[in-house]
Design an enzyme around this catalytic site. Structure first.
Site, PDB file in Angstrom:
ATOM      1  N   LYS A 193       0.853  -1.202   0.000  1.00 23.20           N
ATOM      2  CA  LYS A 193       0.000   0.000   0.000  1.00 23.20           C
ATOM      3  C   LYS A 193       0.887   1.249   0.000  1.00 23.20           C
ATOM      4  CE  LYS A 193      -0.423  -0.338   4.998  1.00 23.20           C
ATOM      5  NZ  LYS A 193      -1.082   0.252   6.124  1.00 23.20           N
ATOM      6  N   TYR A 239      14.148  31.540   1.194  1.00 22.69           N
ATOM      7  CA  TYR A 239      12.975  32.281   1.672  1.00 22.69           C
ATOM      8  C   TYR A 239      13.184  32.775   3.102  1.00 22.69           C
ATOM      9  CZ  TYR A 239       9.920  30.753  -2.173  1.00 22.69           C
ATOM     10  OH  TYR A 239       9.336  30.547  -3.397  1.00 22.69           O
TER      11      TYR A 239
HETATM   12  C1  LIG Z   1      -3.717  -4.895   8.301  1.00 21.69           C
HETATM   13  C2  LIG Z   1      -2.261  -4.652   8.119  1.00 21.69           C
HETATM   14  N1  LIG Z   1      -1.435  -5.698   8.007  1.00 21.69           N
HETATM   15  C3  LIG Z   1      -0.106  -5.538   7.834  1.00 21.69           C
HETATM   16  C4  LIG Z   1       0.452  -4.269   7.762  1.00 21.69           C
HETATM   17  C5  LIG Z   1       1.947  -4.131   7.599  1.00 21.69           C
HETATM   18  O1  LIG Z   1       2.479  -3.523   8.746  1.00 21.69           O
HETATM   19  P1  LIG Z   1       4.040  -3.239   8.863  1.00 21.69           P
HETATM   20  O2  LIG Z   1       4.341  -2.249   7.807  1.00 21.69           O
HETATM   21  O3  LIG Z   1       4.201  -2.683  10.229  1.00 21.69           O
HETATM   22  O4  LIG Z   1       4.711  -4.530   8.643  1.00 21.69           O
HETATM   23  C6  LIG Z   1      -0.368  -3.167   7.879  1.00 21.69           C
HETATM   24  C7  LIG Z   1       0.209  -1.829   7.838  1.00 21.69           C
HETATM   25  O5  LIG Z   1      -0.240  -0.873   8.376  1.00 21.69           O
HETATM   26  C8  LIG Z   1      -1.764  -3.344   8.054  1.00 21.69           C
HETATM   27  O6  LIG Z   1      -2.593  -2.314   8.146  1.00 21.69           O
END
Ligand SMILES: Cc1ncc(COP(=O)(O)O)c(C=O)c1O
Length: 418
Positions: free
Chosen positions: A58, A300
């Site tokens: 993501k 700036y």
């Molecule tokens: C539901 C879920 N699983 C796994 C992860 C992965 O977490 P991390 O980046 O701490 O490994 C996330 C990240 O926020 C998440 O929301």
């Protein structure tokens, strides 16, 4: 070899000529996909043999570029991914990624068209969503047969859902006692449940609470394993601390990119011991170097005044690229040899100004170093900004060109077609 830069003799080797000519800009992120794969291997080695990986990509793969990360990992045997919004899944589908893609968060009715059209797997917390989902699946089947299991990766999961249980974080997911009715609905209405999951809130440094979360989850979800429903709980912290590592999947995010979960020296030591390494460096070359006289001001708001004759380099990197404005007068970048150079004056939207020293100035610089301890590592920058590496990485903007090292080769997003 030396180059004349504004009258100063500067060592011009080594340099990032190749990277910048690929990127067609004098700044870019260099992302080592082989390192990401190696980090995943290290995380998998903490788990049972049967445990598979859902790679969390993501937020543009935590800034690393979700399309190239997914394409590369898919070529190397990773076939499950997770994103946070249907739009992120759509980008991957448009790039030709055909693997399982789960969308985290509590799925909402308005997302159903995008989820179905892009063959994405929602994360479900309510019976209301399931009712709408089941109805849409039924209509689709009747109307155009969109939902079919034709055996290819994508189609196998069309219509499937992941059910999320809230085991104590009080954010996403159904209450444990509601799981039974959600599963019953799915089994009775032809909705395939791919898996049941939960998420840890503090697996890194609260083992007691994490243990309670895991037990709460397993008590609610384990009975459904006999239906072929898979279970998963562990994020990066959970994996490294050994929670949920014998279940069907792990869901690592930050650690696959080699970024520490927090900025503590003990965390970095643990990463080093495991062999996890940051996969990303941010490279840049000055667009201009000038000698500025004593009393002259820089940037700036005139926040920096030269005390003597100083060499000031302008870099094409600003807060719109993810170089935080709070680093004005505080940031440090390094020469290609590792010498720190202070950011002076305000960070602008598209530029920073940096003080160079004539004895150490060279042609190319690291805005961010791919290690843990340099003054400009993501960890140190996160420390300076009182945040975590997650935010430093996910702030890196789309407009920064990304170059990839994969299977030992350097390539750009553009040249790497499937
Ligand atoms: C539901 C879920 N699983 C796994 C992860 C992965 O977490 P991390 O980046 O701490 O490994 C996330 C990240 O926020 C998440 O929301």
């Amino acid at each position: 070899m030396t180059a004349e830069l504004n009258g100063n003799k500067m060592d011009a080797r080594p340099n990032f000529d190749k990277e910048f000519s690929f990127a067609k800009r004098t700044t870019c992120l260099r992302i080592n996909l082989d390192t990401i794969l190696s980090n995943i291997g290290i995380l998998k080695a903490q788990c049972s043999n049967h445990t598979d990986v859902i790679a969390v990509i993501k937020a543009n793969a935590y800034g690393h570029g979700s399309v190239e990360v997914a394409r590369y990992l898919s070529r190397h045997g990773i076939h499950h991914f997770a994103v946070a919004a249907p739009s992120e899944g759509k980008v991957l589908r448009q790039a030709g990624v055909t693997d399982f893609i789960q969308v985290f968060g509590n799925a909402n009715e308005v997302e159903i068209p995008d989820l179905l059209e892009n063959k994405l797997v929602p994360t479900v917390a309510t019976i209301e969503f399931l009712q709408l989902w089941a109805e849409k699946l039924r209509l689709n089947k009747e109307n155009n047969g969109l939902i079919s299991n034709d055996g290819s990766n994508v189609h196998t999961h069309v219509g499937s859902v992941v059910i999320k249980v809230d085991s104590g974080m009080s954010r996403n997911g159904c209450q444990p006692e509601d799981l039974v009715s959600l599963i019953k609905f799915c089994l009775g209405n032809g909705v395939h449940v791919h898996s049941i999951m939960t998420h840890f809130s503090q697996a890194w440094d609260d083992p007691d609470f994490t243990k309670i979360q895991l037990e709460t989850f397993l008590k609610a979800a384990s009975p459904y394993r006999k239906h072929g429903i898979k279970l998963h709980t562990a994020n990066s912290a959970g994996i490294i601390q050994g929670f949920g590592v014998d279940l069907d999947f792990i869901r690592p995010g930050i650690a696959i990119y080699g970024q520490p979960l927090d900025n503590m020296p003990s965390t970095i030591a643990q990463y080093e011991e495991l062999g996890l390494r940051p996969a990303m460096a941010w490279l840049a070359r000055p667009t201009l170097i000038k000698t500025v006289g004593p009393g002259q001001v820089v940037g700036y708001d005139q926040t920096y005044k030269c005390k003597e004759e100083e060499i000031v380099a302008t870099f094409p990197v600003g807060y719109a690229d993810g170089y935080n404005r709070l680093l004005s007068g505080k940031g440090l970048i390094t020469t290609i040899y590792g010498t720190p150079c202070p950011v002076i004056g305000r960070v602008s939207m598209d530029a920073i100004t940096v003080k160079l020293h004539k004895d150490t100035a060279c042609q190319d610089y690291y805005i961010l170093q791919d290690d843990f301890t340099s003054a400009n590592s993501t960890t140190q920058m996160a420390n300076e900004l009182k945040t975590i590496t997650y935010e430093v990485c996910t702030s890196l903007s789309q407009r920064l060109p990304r170059l990839y090292i994969g299977d030992g080769k350097l390539y750009t997003e553009r040249t790497n077609s499937l």
